[in-house]
Design a protein around this motif. Structure first.
Motif, PDB file in Angstrom:
ATOM      1  N   PRO A  67       0.828  -1.210   0.000  1.00  0.00           N
ATOM      2  CA  PRO A  67       0.000   0.000   0.000  1.00  0.00           C
ATOM      3  C   PRO A  67       0.862   1.260   0.000  1.00  0.00           C
ATOM      4  N   VAL A  68       0.420   2.287  -0.721  1.00  0.00           N
ATOM      5  CA  VAL A  68       1.162   3.546  -0.737  1.00  0.00           C
ATOM      6  C   VAL A  68       0.877   4.296   0.571  1.00  0.00           C
ATOM      7  N   VAL A  69       1.766   5.197   0.931  1.00  0.00           N
ATOM      8  CA  VAL A  69       1.682   5.856   2.232  1.00  0.00           C
ATOM      9  C   VAL A  69       0.773   7.096   2.131  1.00  0.00           C
ATOM     10  N   PRO A  70      -0.301   7.139   2.907  1.00  0.00           N
ATOM     11  CA  PRO A  70      -1.230   8.267   2.796  1.00  0.00           C
ATOM     12  C   PRO A  70      -0.893   9.420   3.751  1.00  0.00           C
ATOM     13  N   HIS A  71       0.353   9.531   4.155  1.00  0.00           N
ATOM     14  CA  HIS A  71       0.753  10.637   5.044  1.00  0.00           C
ATOM     15  C   HIS A  71       2.192  11.008   4.731  1.00  0.00           C
ATOM     16  N   GLN A  72       2.647  12.153   5.196  1.00  0.00           N
ATOM     17  CA  GLN A  72       4.033  12.511   4.905  1.00  0.00           C
ATOM     18  C   GLN A  72       4.986  11.690   5.792  1.00  0.00           C
ATOM     19  N   THR A  73       6.214  11.490   5.316  1.00  0.00           N
ATOM     20  CA  THR A  73       7.173  10.683   6.082  1.00  0.00           C
ATOM     21  C   THR A  73       8.517  11.402   6.184  1.00  0.00           C
ATOM     22  N   ARG A  74       8.523  12.678   5.836  1.00  0.00           N
ATOM     23  CA  ARG A  74       9.782  13.427   5.831  1.00  0.00           C
ATOM     24  C   ARG A  74      10.372  13.481   7.243  1.00  0.00           C
ATOM     25  N   GLY A  75      11.654  13.119   7.363  1.00  0.00           N
ATOM     26  CA  GLY A  75      12.311  13.159   8.668  1.00  0.00           C
ATOM     27  C   GLY A  75      12.083  11.911   9.510  1.00  0.00           C
ATOM     28  N   TYR A  76      11.280  10.957   8.996  1.00  0.00           N
ATOM     29  CA  TYR A  76      11.088   9.727   9.762  1.00  0.00           C
ATOM     30  C   TYR A  76      12.321   8.853   9.610  1.00  0.00           C
ATOM     31  N   ARG A  77      13.024   8.623  10.698  1.00  0.00           N
ATOM     32  CA  ARG A  77      14.271   7.855  10.630  1.00  0.00           C
ATOM     33  C   ARG A  77      14.006   6.365  10.703  1.00  0.00           C
ATOM     34  N   VAL A  78      14.743   5.629   9.879  1.00  0.00           N
ATOM     35  CA  VAL A  78      14.763   4.184   9.982  1.00  0.00           C
ATOM     36  C   VAL A  78      16.227   3.788   9.915  1.00  0.00           C
ATOM     37  N   ASP A  79      16.775   3.390  11.038  1.00  0.00           N
ATOM     38  CA  ASP A  79      18.183   2.968  11.054  1.00  0.00           C
ATOM     39  C   ASP A  79      18.381   1.853  12.071  1.00  0.00           C
ATOM     40  N   LEU A  80      19.637   1.542  12.347  1.00  0.00           N
ATOM     41  CA  LEU A  80      19.953   0.416  13.226  1.00  0.00           C
ATOM     42  C   LEU A  80      19.283   0.537  14.595  1.00  0.00           C
ATOM     43  N   ASN A  81      19.212   1.767  15.121  1.00  0.00           N
ATOM     44  CA  ASN A  81      18.742   1.944  16.492  1.00  0.00           C
ATOM     45  C   ASN A  81      17.249   2.206  16.621  1.00  0.00           C
ATOM     46  N   SER A  82      16.642   2.718  15.574  1.00  0.00           N
ATOM     47  CA  SER A  82      15.228   3.047  15.698  1.00  0.00           C
ATOM     48  C   SER A  82      14.523   2.921  14.362  1.00  0.00           C
ATOM     49  N   ASN A  83      13.219   2.714  14.436  1.00  0.00           N
ATOM     50  CA  ASN A  83      12.399   2.652  13.234  1.00  0.00           C
ATOM     51  C   ASN A  83      11.131   3.433  13.505  1.00  0.00           C
ATOM     52  N   LYS A  84      11.096   4.647  12.990  1.00  0.00           N
ATOM     53  CA  LYS A  84       9.961   5.546  13.236  1.00  0.00           C
ATOM     54  C   LYS A  84       8.634   4.932  12.761  1.00  0.00           C
ATOM     55  N   CYS A  85       8.684   4.260  11.631  1.00  0.00           N
ATOM     56  CA  CYS A  85       7.449   3.678  11.080  1.00  0.00           C
ATOM     57  C   CYS A  85       6.844   2.672  12.065  1.00  0.00           C
ATOM     58  N   LEU A  86       7.717   1.847  12.657  1.00  0.00           N
ATOM     59  CA  LEU A  86       7.217   0.826  13.577  1.00  0.00           C
ATOM     60  C   LEU A  86       6.717   1.420  14.890  1.00  0.00           C
ATOM     61  N   SER A  87       7.105   2.659  15.188  1.00  0.00           N
ATOM     62  CA  SER A  87       6.597   3.269  16.419  1.00  0.00           C
ATOM     63  C   SER A  87       5.098   3.527  16.308  1.00  0.00           C
ATOM     64  N   CYS A  88       4.549   3.441  15.110  1.00  0.00           N
ATOM     65  CA  CYS A  88       3.089   3.496  14.939  1.00  0.00           C
ATOM     66  C   CYS A  88       2.536   2.197  14.362  1.00  0.00           C
ATOM     67  N   HIS A  89       3.271   1.581  13.422  1.00  0.00           N
ATOM     68  CA  HIS A  89       2.701   0.471  12.658  1.00  0.00           C
ATOM     69  C   HIS A  89       2.973  -0.910  13.248  1.00  0.00           C
ATOM     70  N   SER A  90       3.794  -1.004  14.300  1.00  0.00           N
ATOM     71  CA  SER A  90       4.038  -2.325  14.893  1.00  0.00           C
ATOM     72  C   SER A  90       2.772  -2.795  15.599  1.00  0.00           C
ATOM     73  N   TRP A  91       2.684  -4.070  15.830  1.00  0.00           N
ATOM     74  CA  TRP A  91       1.500  -4.613  16.505  1.00  0.00           C
ATOM     75  C   TRP A  91       1.366  -4.022  17.899  1.00  0.00           C
ATOM     76  N   LYS A  92       2.515  -3.739  18.502  1.00  0.00           N
ATOM     77  CA  LYS A  92       2.530  -3.201  19.854  1.00  0.00           C
ATOM     78  C   LYS A  92       1.853  -1.820  19.912  1.00  0.00           C
ATOM     79  N   HIS A  93       2.111  -0.990  18.910  1.00  0.00           N
ATOM     80  CA  HIS A  93       1.654   0.404  18.984  1.00  0.00           C
ATOM     81  C   HIS A  93       0.433   0.717  18.121  1.00  0.00           C
ATOM     82  N   ALA A  94       0.074  -0.192  17.214  1.00  0.00           N
ATOM     83  CA  ALA A  94      -0.947   0.140  16.214  1.00  0.00           C
ATOM     84  C   ALA A  94      -2.302   0.529  16.834  1.00  0.00           C
ATOM     85  N   ALA A  95      -2.719  -0.219  17.863  1.00  0.00           N
ATOM     86  CA  ALA A  95      -4.034   0.048  18.442  1.00  0.00           C
ATOM     87  C   ALA A  95      -4.097   1.470  18.988  1.00  0.00           C
ATOM     88  N   GLN A  96      -3.011   1.852  19.613  1.00  0.00           N
ATOM     89  CA  GLN A  96      -2.926   3.177  20.231  1.00  0.00           C
ATOM     90  C   GLN A  96      -2.871   4.309  19.201  1.00  0.00           C
TER      91      GLN A  96
END
Ligand code: HEC
Ligand code: HEC
Length: 152
Positions: A67-96
């Protein structure tokens, strides 16, 4: 005589290569995606496109489409230490956060084993999921989206 025809052949080859090379370096009016500038020139960067801030998920065009992303993602970091996308899209955080959970395929390795966390091959989200801008297509495209997925 043989030597002469060999010489002619070599010259003809060299001329052809040169013509092709010239065409590539200087497209001579050819419309290319990067514009009609020489390959050794650095062009000023294009203006950034305004990314659609749709908020609602955008209908998919075919069944296995990321699916294409329906929101902006500028500045969202994805690297060895963190993954901004998963801070919302992981199963842990999605409900919230109200974001769609990553699907089960994102836990699978390439050998079909299911891991307890996102698979390394699905870690770099923007490899497959891209934001959208209201831009004219660069080349003609006659692809018809699949109707059963909610496209008119
Ligand atoms: C602040 C939370 C947040 C972050 C961070 C975030 N998203 Fe989202 N995302 C959402 C929400 C909420 C939605 C559901 C639609 C909406 O409300 O915008 C969504 C929708 C999506 C969708 C569409 C899902 C579908 O079913 O069509 C994709 C794809 C997506 N996001 C990818 C990403 C990627 C890739 C990143 C990182 C570059 C990212 N998101 C970062 C909250 C987030
Ligand atoms: C190698 C390509 C690839 C990568 C990398 C990838 N995805 Fe996906 N994603 C897909 C595909 C293909 C689909 C649709 C089919 C499926 O669910 O596997 C999808 C589906 C989704 C969905 C919709 C799930 C649903 O149930 O409808 C979300 C949300 C999503 N991805 C988020 C992410 C996030 C966040 C990341 C990074 C942690 C990520 N994806 C990394 C290919 C990818």
């Amino acid at each position: 005589m043989k030597l002469l025809s060999l010489f002619v052949a070599v010259v003809a080859f060299a001329v052809t290569v040169n013509v092709i090379a010239q065409e590539t370096v200087n497209p001579g009016g050819l419309a290319t995606i990067r514009g009609a500038s020489n390959i050794d020139e650095t062009r000023p960067a294009e203006k950034l496109k305004r990314v659609i801030k749709d908020k609602n998920p955008i209908a998919r065009n075919y069944v296995h489409q990321p699916p294409v992303v329906p929101h902006q993602t500028r500045g969202y970091r994805v690297d060895l230490n963190s993954n901004k996308c998963l801070s919302c899209h992981s199963w842990k955080h999605a409900a919230q956060t109200g974001a769609t959970k990553i699907s089960l395929t994102h836990f699978e390795t390439r050998d079909g084993k299911t891991l307890s966390d996102v698979s390394p091959r699905r870690y770099f989200c923007s490899q497959c999921h891209v934001t959208q801008a209201d831009a004219a297509p660069l080349v003609e495209n006659t692809f018809e989206p699949v109707e059963s997925l909610g496209n008119e």
